[in-house]
Design a protein around this motif. Structure first.
Motif, PDB file in Angstrom:
ATOM      1  N   GLU A 224       2.069   9.863  -1.943  1.00 36.13           N
ATOM      2  CA  GLU A 224       2.816  10.862  -3.386  1.00 36.13           C
ATOM      3  C   GLU A 224       3.773   9.928  -4.091  1.00 36.13           C
ATOM      4  OE1 GLU A 224       3.249  15.156  -3.093  1.00 36.13           O
ATOM      5  OE2 GLU A 224       3.195  14.695  -0.918  1.00 36.13           O
ATOM      6  N   SER A 225       3.743   9.819  -5.270  1.00 37.78           N
ATOM      7  CA  SER A 225       4.827   8.858  -5.829  1.00 37.78           C
ATOM      8  C   SER A 225       5.305   9.745  -7.183  1.00 37.78           C
ATOM      9  CB  SER A 225       4.297   7.713  -6.304  1.00 37.78           C
ATOM     10  OG  SER A 225       3.069   7.706  -6.952  1.00 37.78           O
TER      11      SER A 225
ATOM     12  N   PHE B   4      10.046   1.654  -4.420  1.00 40.72           N
ATOM     13  CA  PHE B   4       9.471   0.453  -5.009  1.00 40.72           C
ATOM     14  C   PHE B   4       8.679   0.434  -6.238  1.00 40.72           C
ATOM     15  CE2 PHE B   4       5.213  -2.133  -4.238  1.00 40.72           C
ATOM     16  CZ  PHE B   4       6.099  -3.511  -4.219  1.00 40.72           C
ATOM     17  N   ARG B   5       8.580  -0.693  -7.068  1.00 43.50           N
ATOM     18  CA  ARG B   5       8.204  -0.722  -8.332  1.00 43.50           C
ATOM     19  C   ARG B   5       8.750   0.411  -9.304  1.00 43.50           C
ATOM     20  NH1 ARG B   5       2.799   1.738  -7.607  1.00 43.50           N
ATOM     21  NH2 ARG B   5       2.391   1.032  -9.810  1.00 43.50           N
TER      22      ARG B   5
ATOM     23  N   SER C 288       5.476   8.840   2.090  1.00 43.33           N
ATOM     24  CA  SER C 288       4.203   8.575   3.135  1.00 43.33           C
ATOM     25  C   SER C 288       4.448   9.644   4.550  1.00 43.33           C
ATOM     26  CB  SER C 288       4.122   7.205   3.194  1.00 43.33           C
ATOM     27  OG  SER C 288       5.089   6.683   4.188  1.00 43.33           O
ATOM     28  N   ASP C 289       3.548   9.829   4.947  1.00 48.51           N
ATOM     29  CA  ASP C 289       3.480  10.962   6.134  1.00 48.51           C
ATOM     30  C   ASP C 289       3.136  10.240   7.325  1.00 48.51           C
ATOM     31  OD1 ASP C 289       4.863  12.863   4.956  1.00 48.51           O
ATOM     32  OD2 ASP C 289       3.020  13.229   3.941  1.00 48.51           O
ATOM     33  N   ILE C 290       3.719  10.499   8.821  1.00 51.37           N
ATOM     34  CA  ILE C 290       2.988   9.916   9.856  1.00 51.37           C
ATOM     35  C   ILE C 290       2.982  10.992  10.608  1.00 51.37           C
ATOM     36  CG2 ILE C 290       5.376   9.192  10.841  1.00 51.37           C
ATOM     37  CD1 ILE C 290       3.803   6.930  12.106  1.00 51.37           C
TER      38      ILE C 290
ATOM     39  N   ILE D  21       0.708  -1.183  -0.006  1.00 53.48           N
ATOM     40  CA  ILE D  21       0.027   0.144   0.096  1.00 53.48           C
ATOM     41  C   ILE D  21       0.761   1.071  -0.197  1.00 53.48           C
ATOM     42  CG2 ILE D  21      -1.879   1.296   1.300  1.00 53.48           C
ATOM     43  CD1 ILE D  21      -2.749  -1.306   2.545  1.00 53.48           C
ATOM     44  N   TRP D  22       1.889   1.449   0.865  1.00 52.28           N
ATOM     45  CA  TRP D  22       2.606   2.537   1.078  1.00 52.28           C
ATOM     46  C   TRP D  22       4.012   2.429   0.461  1.00 52.28           C
ATOM     47  CZ3 TRP D  22      -0.587   0.985   5.161  1.00 52.28           C
ATOM     48  CH2 TRP D  22      -1.762   1.824   5.407  1.00 52.28           C
ATOM     49  N   GLY D  23       4.224   1.350  -0.211  1.00 54.72           N
ATOM     50  CA  GLY D  23       5.669   1.357  -0.985  1.00 54.72           C
ATOM     51  C   GLY D  23       7.010   1.178   0.016  1.00 54.72           C
ATOM     52  N   MET D  24       6.649   1.070   1.255  1.00 56.76           N
ATOM     53  CA  MET D  24       7.664   0.688   2.108  1.00 56.76           C
ATOM     54  C   MET D  24       8.417  -0.566   2.020  1.00 56.76           C
ATOM     55  SD  MET D  24       5.792   1.873   5.654  1.00 56.76           S
ATOM     56  CE  MET D  24       4.840   3.438   5.779  1.00 56.76           C
ATOM     57  N   PRO D  25       9.875  -0.578   2.055  1.00 57.64           N
ATOM     58  CA  PRO D  25      10.927  -1.613   1.638  1.00 57.64           C
ATOM     59  C   PRO D  25      10.727  -2.884   3.014  1.00 57.64           C
ATOM     60  CG  PRO D  25      12.298  -0.109   2.578  1.00 57.64           C
ATOM     61  CD  PRO D  25      10.875   0.842   2.370  1.00 57.64           C
TER      62      PRO D  25
END
Length: 290
Positions: free
Chosen positions: A250-251, A186-187, A193-195, A131-135
């Motif tokens: 965002e990407s 990723f991809r 992404s934000d937290i 979902i978020w593209g995190m490794p």
């Protein structure tokens, strides 16, 4: 609530079902302790770990390695540990001036570029990466809170990848409300992404920042030894975070001087993962003596 965007407040209590993972919104975590240690590194050598458009954030002449471990105890996908190894960065066409990105974070798109992100459970990999593209990937992890220290170990294949340990600060009652940005690859895309954090914390700086960061004998992060990692500049302990992960991502395309010959990791790495909350066995590789 604590300074989160209105669009997030507007869907509090609603539900989502993404890649088969159910979420009660917003996606958040509570009652979860965390440690952070910040180390100076060679900013020029840090460029080798960063994609186009991402630049090392410089404090004076040095870049920063940021090690963050969170023991997530209450989340929509169960309990898991997340062990982040990242380089403080800015995002833009050109490198940012020294020091200023630490103060004017939104102006310079300041954040951290995540180099490695092991987690305890498979469902955390499925959600965080898909979902978020995190490794994210599964690792053998622990999180230990002792009377004097907080530590975490990360193993793979029976070998030590990294170990981090900080001294507990004397006072952990400082309040903080902030937004932090993660950049990941990723991809073939750069993902942001934000937290949003609302918590109390304690910290030690410079000579009082007692920390230990060990890169073990597993090959995964051997290249990071070239960063010339120095003694910790800051250590932070958060006894119990409250955090909300933004649903907006965002990407951008990752760009290269020439067309890559090998396709980057894509959805094939997550599509068949399950929603298992089971952990791998605890880490047990020996830690080198100080």
């Amino acid at each position: 609530m604590f300074g989160i965007p209105k669009r997030i407040k507007d869907y509090i209590g609603r539900f989502a079902l993404v890649d088969g993972i159910p979420f009660k919104l917003p996606v958040g975590a509570v009652n979860s302790p965390a440690l952070m240690a910040v180390f100076p590194i060679d900013a020029e050598k840090a460029k080798d770990f960063l994609p186009a458009g991402i630049h090392p954030m410089r404090l004076w002449t040095k870049g920063l390695l940021v090690v963050t471990v969170i023991d997530y105890r209450e989340t929509p996908i169960g309990k898991y540990i997340e062990y982040s190894i990242a380089i403080a960065c800015t995002h833009g066409a050109k490198p940012a001036p020294r020091l200023l990105p630490a103060i004017f974070m939104k102006w310079f798109n300041t954040g951290q570029y995540v180099v490695d992100l092991p987690v305890s459970s498979e469902v955390s990999v499925k959600g965080g990466k898909g979902i978020w593209g995190m490794p994210k990937h599964q690792g053998h992890l622990n999180f230990k809170i002792d009377e004097r220290t907080v530590s975490s170990q990360y193993d793979l294949d029976g070998k030590l990848v990294t170990y981090v340990e900080i001294d507990k600060p004397a006072n952990t009652s400082w309040p903080i409300k902030m937004q932090a940005s993660n950049y990941c690859s990723f991809r073939g895309m750069l993902m942001k992404s934000d937290i949003f954090l609302n918590t109390n914390f304690g910290f030690n700086l410079f000579s009082k920042a007692k920390a230990r960061f060990v890169i073990g004998d597993h090959p995964r992060l051997q290249a990071m030894k070239e960063l010339n990692i120095g003694p910790a500049m800051a250590t932070i302990y958060l006894p119990s975070i409250t955090a909300i992960l933004d649903d907006r991502i965002e990407s951008w395309f990752l760009t290269f001087d020439q067309l890559p010959k090998k396709a980057p990791e894509g959805f094939e790495s997550v599509i068949n993962l399950t929603q298992s909350e089971a952990w791998l066995s605890p880490p047990d590789a020996p830690i080198p003596p100080q």
